[in-house]
Design a protein around this motif. Sequence first.
Motif, PDB file in Angstrom:
ATOM      1  N   ALA A   1     -14.268  -4.747 -53.487  1.00 45.06           N
ATOM      2  CA  ALA A   1     -13.699  -5.545 -52.393  1.00 45.06           C
ATOM      3  C   ALA A   1     -14.707  -5.687 -51.250  1.00 45.06           C
ATOM      4  O   ALA A   1     -14.847  -6.759 -50.662  1.00 45.06           O
ATOM      5  N   ALA A   2     -15.434  -4.608 -50.946  1.00 43.97           N
ATOM      6  CA  ALA A   2     -16.436  -4.660 -49.886  1.00 43.97           C
ATOM      7  C   ALA A   2     -17.569  -5.606 -50.263  1.00 43.97           C
ATOM      8  O   ALA A   2     -18.039  -6.396 -49.439  1.00 43.97           O
ATOM      9  N   ALA A   3     -18.009  -5.546 -51.529  1.00 41.45           N
ATOM     10  CA  ALA A   3     -19.077  -6.446 -51.988  1.00 41.45           C
ATOM     11  C   ALA A   3     -18.604  -7.889 -51.929  1.00 41.45           C
ATOM     12  O   ALA A   3     -19.346  -8.782 -51.505  1.00 41.45           O
ATOM     13  N   SER A   4     -17.360  -8.126 -52.340  1.00 42.57           N
ATOM     14  CA  SER A   4     -16.788  -9.464 -52.293  1.00 42.57           C
ATOM     15  C   SER A   4     -16.700  -9.964 -50.855  1.00 42.57           C
ATOM     16  O   SER A   4     -17.016 -11.111 -50.554  1.00 42.57           O
ATOM     17  N   SER A   5     -16.289  -9.091 -49.958  1.00 38.08           N
ATOM     18  CA  SER A   5     -16.177  -9.435 -48.543  1.00 38.08           C
ATOM     19  C   SER A   5     -17.553  -9.770 -47.947  1.00 38.08           C
ATOM     20  O   SER A   5     -17.705 -10.723 -47.195  1.00 38.08           O
ATOM     21  N   ARG A   6     -18.563  -8.970 -48.312  1.00 36.08           N
ATOM     22  CA  ARG A   6     -19.922  -9.233 -47.819  1.00 36.08           C
ATOM     23  C   ARG A   6     -20.426 -10.567 -48.342  1.00 36.08           C
ATOM     24  O   ARG A   6     -21.031 -11.347 -47.620  1.00 36.08           O
ATOM     25  N   ALA A   7     -20.162 -10.861 -49.614  1.00 30.84           N
ATOM     26  CA  ALA A   7     -20.595 -12.128 -50.196  1.00 30.84           C
ATOM     27  C   ALA A   7     -19.894 -13.294 -49.508  1.00 30.84           C
ATOM     28  O   ALA A   7     -20.518 -14.312 -49.211  1.00 30.84           O
ATOM     29  N   ALA A   8     -18.593 -13.140 -49.227  1.00 28.78           N
ATOM     30  CA  ALA A   8     -17.835 -14.203 -48.557  1.00 28.78           C
ATOM     31  C   ALA A   8     -18.358 -14.431 -47.144  1.00 28.78           C
ATOM     32  O   ALA A   8     -18.432 -15.571 -46.679  1.00 28.78           O
ATOM     33  N   SER A   9     -18.742 -13.348 -46.460  1.00 30.09           N
ATOM     34  CA  SER A   9     -19.217 -13.516 -45.086  1.00 30.09           C
ATOM     35  C   SER A   9     -20.593 -14.190 -45.053  1.00 30.09           C
ATOM     36  O   SER A   9     -20.929 -14.872 -44.094  1.00 30.09           O
ATOM     37  N   VAL A  10     -21.375 -14.008 -46.114  1.00 32.87           N
ATOM     38  CA  VAL A  10     -22.665 -14.694 -46.188  1.00 32.87           C
ATOM     39  C   VAL A  10     -22.441 -16.182 -46.437  1.00 32.87           C
ATOM     40  O   VAL A  10     -23.096 -17.030 -45.827  1.00 32.87           O
TER      41      VAL A  10
ATOM     42  N   ALA B   1     -19.542 -17.919 -45.808  1.00 32.39           N
ATOM     43  CA  ALA B   1     -18.743 -18.520 -44.733  1.00 32.39           C
ATOM     44  C   ALA B   1     -18.658 -17.540 -43.553  1.00 32.39           C
ATOM     45  O   ALA B   1     -17.632 -16.920 -43.310  1.00 32.39           O
ATOM     46  N   PRO B   2     -19.759 -17.379 -42.795  1.00 35.30           N
ATOM     47  CA  PRO B   2     -19.808 -16.361 -41.742  1.00 35.30           C
ATOM     48  C   PRO B   2     -18.778 -16.563 -40.623  1.00 35.30           C
ATOM     49  O   PRO B   2     -18.415 -15.608 -39.967  1.00 35.30           O
ATOM     50  N   ASP B   3     -18.283 -17.769 -40.385  1.00 34.60           N
ATOM     51  CA  ASP B   3     -17.349 -17.997 -39.288  1.00 34.60           C
ATOM     52  C   ASP B   3     -15.889 -17.988 -39.730  1.00 34.60           C
ATOM     53  O   ASP B   3     -14.999 -18.232 -38.924  1.00 34.60           O
ATOM     54  N   HIS B   4     -15.622 -17.699 -40.994  1.00 32.98           N
ATOM     55  CA  HIS B   4     -14.248 -17.691 -41.490  1.00 32.98           C
ATOM     56  C   HIS B   4     -13.481 -16.532 -40.854  1.00 32.98           C
ATOM     57  O   HIS B   4     -14.013 -15.432 -40.741  1.00 32.98           O
ATOM     58  N   PRO B   5     -12.217 -16.756 -40.416  1.00 32.86           N
ATOM     59  CA  PRO B   5     -11.444 -15.705 -39.738  1.00 32.86           C
ATOM     60  C   PRO B   5     -11.276 -14.425 -40.552  1.00 32.86           C
ATOM     61  O   PRO B   5     -11.188 -13.346 -39.987  1.00 32.86           O
ATOM     62  N   SER B   6     -11.235 -14.489 -41.872  1.00 30.70           N
ATOM     63  CA  SER B   6     -11.051 -13.283 -42.672  1.00 30.70           C
ATOM     64  C   SER B   6     -12.304 -12.417 -42.709  1.00 30.70           C
ATOM     65  O   SER B   6     -12.269 -11.305 -43.199  1.00 30.70           O
ATOM     66  N   ASN B   7     -13.395 -12.891 -42.165  1.00 29.76           N
ATOM     67  CA  ASN B   7     -14.645 -12.145 -42.158  1.00 29.76           C
ATOM     68  C   ASN B   7     -14.974 -11.622 -40.774  1.00 29.76           C
ATOM     69  O   ASN B   7     -16.115 -11.611 -40.357  1.00 29.76           O
ATOM     70  N   SER B   8     -13.974 -11.156 -40.059  1.00 27.86           N
ATOM     71  CA  SER B   8     -14.168 -10.698 -38.685  1.00 27.86           C
ATOM     72  C   SER B   8     -14.727  -9.287 -38.606  1.00 27.86           C
ATOM     73  O   SER B   8     -14.953  -8.784 -37.523  1.00 27.86           O
TER      74      SER B   8
END
Length: 176
Positions: free
Chosen positions: A134-143, A145-152
Amino acid sequence: MADHYTHGHGHPVARRQMGGEGAAAAAAAAGDHEIKEQDRLLPIANVGRIMKQILPPNAKISKEAKETMQECVSEFISFVTGEASDKCHKEKRKTVNGDDVCWAFGALGFDDYVDPMRRYLNKYRELEGDRAAAAASSRAASVLAPDHPSNSGATATGHFMFNAMDRSDTNNSRQF
Protein backbone atom coordinates in the motif's frame (compact mmCIF):
# COMPACT_ATOMS: atom_id res chain seq x y z
CA MET A 1 18.61 -17.74 45.57
CA ALA A 2 21.11 -16.54 42.97
CA ASP A 3 21.23 -12.84 42.27
CA HIS A 4 21.33 -13.31 38.50
CA TYR A 5 20.77 -15.91 35.86
CA THR A 6 23.08 -16.62 32.97
CA HIS A 7 22.21 -18.07 29.64
CA GLY A 8 24.45 -19.61 27.02
CA HIS A 9 27.79 -17.83 27.04
CA GLY A 10 27.67 -16.67 30.65
CA HIS A 11 26.16 -13.26 30.02
CA PRO A 12 23.39 -12.09 32.33
CA VAL A 13 19.95 -12.56 30.84
CA ALA A 14 17.93 -11.15 33.68
CA ARG A 15 18.81 -9.95 37.13
CA ARG A 16 16.65 -10.60 40.16
CA GLN A 17 15.60 -7.39 41.80
CA MET A 18 17.64 -6.81 44.93
CA GLY A 19 17.29 -3.77 47.08
CA GLY A 20 19.89 -1.05 47.57
CA GLU A 21 23.58 -1.92 47.55
CA GLY A 22 22.96 -5.63 46.90
CA ALA A 23 21.91 -4.99 43.30
CA ALA A 24 24.88 -2.69 42.66
CA ALA A 25 27.29 -5.21 44.20
CA ALA A 26 25.80 -8.03 42.10
CA ALA A 27 26.13 -5.95 38.93
CA ALA A 28 29.72 -5.02 39.75
CA ALA A 29 30.57 -8.66 40.54
CA ALA A 30 29.06 -9.73 37.22
CA GLY A 31 31.28 -7.24 35.43
CA ASP A 32 28.54 -5.11 33.89
CA HIS A 33 26.68 -1.91 34.69
CA GLU A 34 23.56 -1.78 36.79
CA ILE A 35 20.40 -2.03 34.69
CA LYS A 36 17.75 0.56 35.53
CA GLU A 37 14.41 -0.90 36.57
CA GLN A 38 12.51 0.99 33.84
CA ASP A 39 14.83 -0.57 31.24
CA ARG A 40 14.50 -4.08 32.67
CA LEU A 41 10.76 -4.28 33.30
CA LEU A 42 7.65 -3.75 31.20
CA PRO A 43 5.59 -0.76 32.38
CA ILE A 44 3.36 -1.80 35.30
CA ALA A 45 0.33 -0.04 33.78
CA ASN A 46 0.63 -2.15 30.63
CA VAL A 47 0.98 -5.34 32.66
CA GLY A 48 -2.10 -4.41 34.69
CA ARG A 49 -4.13 -3.70 31.54
CA ILE A 50 -3.21 -7.06 30.06
CA MET A 51 -4.11 -8.83 33.30
CA LYS A 52 -7.48 -7.04 33.48
CA GLN A 53 -8.43 -8.17 29.95
CA ILE A 54 -8.76 -11.79 31.08
CA LEU A 55 -10.56 -11.09 34.37
CA PRO A 56 -14.25 -10.42 34.96
CA PRO A 57 -15.12 -6.69 34.86
CA ASN A 58 -15.56 -6.38 38.63
CA ALA A 59 -12.27 -8.15 39.51
CA LYS A 60 -9.46 -6.23 41.16
CA ILE A 61 -5.73 -6.86 40.97
CA SER A 62 -3.41 -6.10 43.87
CA LYS A 63 -0.22 -4.09 43.44
CA GLU A 64 1.70 -7.17 44.59
CA ALA A 65 0.10 -9.32 41.86
CA LYS A 66 0.94 -6.73 39.17
CA GLU A 67 4.54 -6.41 40.35
CA THR A 68 4.94 -10.19 40.51
CA MET A 69 3.58 -10.57 36.99
CA GLN A 70 5.79 -7.68 35.82
CA GLU A 71 8.88 -9.54 37.08
CA CYS A 72 7.73 -12.83 35.58
CA VAL A 73 6.98 -11.54 32.09
CA SER A 74 10.19 -9.55 31.97
CA GLU A 75 12.15 -12.64 33.01
CA PHE A 76 10.26 -14.76 30.46
CA ILE A 77 11.07 -12.34 27.62
CA SER A 78 14.75 -12.41 28.57
CA PHE A 79 14.74 -16.20 28.83
CA VAL A 80 13.17 -16.79 25.40
CA THR A 81 15.21 -14.03 23.75
CA GLY A 82 18.42 -15.43 25.21
CA GLU A 83 17.68 -18.85 23.70
CA ALA A 84 16.88 -17.29 20.32
CA SER A 85 20.03 -15.19 20.54
CA ASP A 86 22.17 -18.26 21.24
CA LYS A 87 20.74 -19.88 18.10
CA CYS A 88 21.64 -16.81 16.06
CA HIS A 89 25.12 -16.70 17.55
CA LYS A 90 25.72 -20.35 16.61
CA GLU A 91 24.50 -19.58 13.08
CA LYS A 92 26.73 -16.47 12.95
CA ARG A 93 23.77 -14.12 12.56
CA LYS A 94 23.29 -10.84 14.39
CA THR A 95 19.54 -10.36 14.03
CA VAL A 96 17.01 -12.33 16.06
CA ASN A 97 13.84 -12.75 13.97
CA GLY A 98 10.36 -14.09 14.61
CA ASP A 99 11.29 -17.57 13.42
CA ASP A 100 14.09 -17.65 16.01
CA VAL A 101 11.64 -16.72 18.77
CA CYS A 102 9.21 -19.44 17.66
CA TRP A 103 12.06 -21.93 17.62
CA ALA A 104 13.11 -20.86 21.12
CA PHE A 105 9.58 -21.49 22.44
CA GLY A 106 9.85 -25.10 21.28
CA ALA A 107 13.43 -25.55 22.43
CA LEU A 108 12.48 -24.37 25.91
CA GLY A 109 9.50 -26.71 26.13
CA PHE A 110 6.71 -24.20 25.46
CA ASP A 111 5.30 -26.42 22.72
CA ASP A 112 1.70 -25.24 23.25
CA TYR A 113 2.76 -21.76 22.12
CA VAL A 114 4.75 -22.66 19.01
CA ASP A 115 1.81 -23.10 16.60
CA PRO A 116 -0.13 -20.03 17.83
CA MET A 117 3.02 -17.91 17.58
CA ARG A 118 3.75 -19.21 14.07
CA ARG A 119 0.19 -18.29 13.06
CA TYR A 120 0.71 -14.84 14.57
CA LEU A 121 4.02 -14.43 12.76
CA ASN A 122 2.45 -15.39 9.42
CA LYS A 123 -0.46 -12.96 9.97
CA TYR A 124 1.98 -10.24 10.98
CA ARG A 125 4.07 -10.79 7.86
CA GLU A 126 0.95 -10.73 5.67
CA LEU A 127 -0.16 -7.46 7.26
CA GLU A 128 3.29 -5.92 6.91
CA GLY A 129 3.43 -7.06 3.28
CA ASP A 130 0.04 -5.45 2.64
CA ARG A 131 1.24 -2.24 4.33
CA ALA A 132 4.44 -2.20 2.27
CA ALA A 133 2.47 -2.75 -0.94
CA ALA A 134 0.00 0.00 0.00
CA ALA A 135 2.87 2.38 0.81
CA ALA A 136 4.58 1.60 -2.51
CA SER A 137 1.29 2.11 -4.33
CA SER A 138 0.74 5.41 -2.51
CA ARG A 139 4.26 6.60 -3.39
CA ALA A 140 3.73 5.68 -7.04
CA ALA A 141 0.38 7.51 -7.09
CA SER A 142 1.93 10.62 -5.55
CA VAL A 143 4.62 10.65 -8.24
CA LEU A 144 1.99 10.34 -10.99
CA ALA A 145 -0.49 12.80 -9.40
CA PRO A 146 1.35 14.85 -6.73
CA ASP A 147 -1.55 17.31 -6.18
CA HIS A 148 -4.28 14.68 -5.74
CA PRO A 149 -6.07 15.04 -2.34
CA SER A 150 -5.48 11.37 -1.41
CA ASN A 151 -1.73 11.99 -1.54
CA SER A 152 -1.59 14.51 1.30
CA GLY A 153 0.96 12.45 3.23
CA ALA A 154 -1.44 11.14 5.89
CA THR A 155 -1.31 7.41 6.27
CA ALA A 156 -3.37 5.07 8.37
CA THR A 157 -1.30 2.72 10.47
CA GLY A 158 -4.00 0.55 12.01
CA HIS A 159 -3.54 -1.70 15.02
CA PHE A 160 -2.67 -5.36 14.77
CA MET A 161 -4.11 -7.39 17.62
CA PHE A 162 -3.48 -11.05 18.25
CA ASN A 163 -4.38 -13.35 21.12
CA ALA A 164 -1.84 -16.18 21.20
CA MET A 165 -4.18 -18.45 23.10
CA ASP A 166 -7.52 -17.53 21.57
CA ARG A 167 -10.18 -18.35 24.17
CA SER A 168 -12.72 -19.23 21.47
CA ASP A 169 -10.52 -22.05 20.15
CA THR A 170 -11.27 -24.93 22.51
CA ASN A 171 -8.21 -26.88 21.36
CA ASN A 172 -5.84 -24.20 22.66
CA SER A 173 -7.78 -22.61 25.46
CA ARG A 174 -7.63 -23.30 29.13
CA GLN A 175 -10.87 -23.43 31.04
CA PHE A 176 -10.83 -21.06 34.02
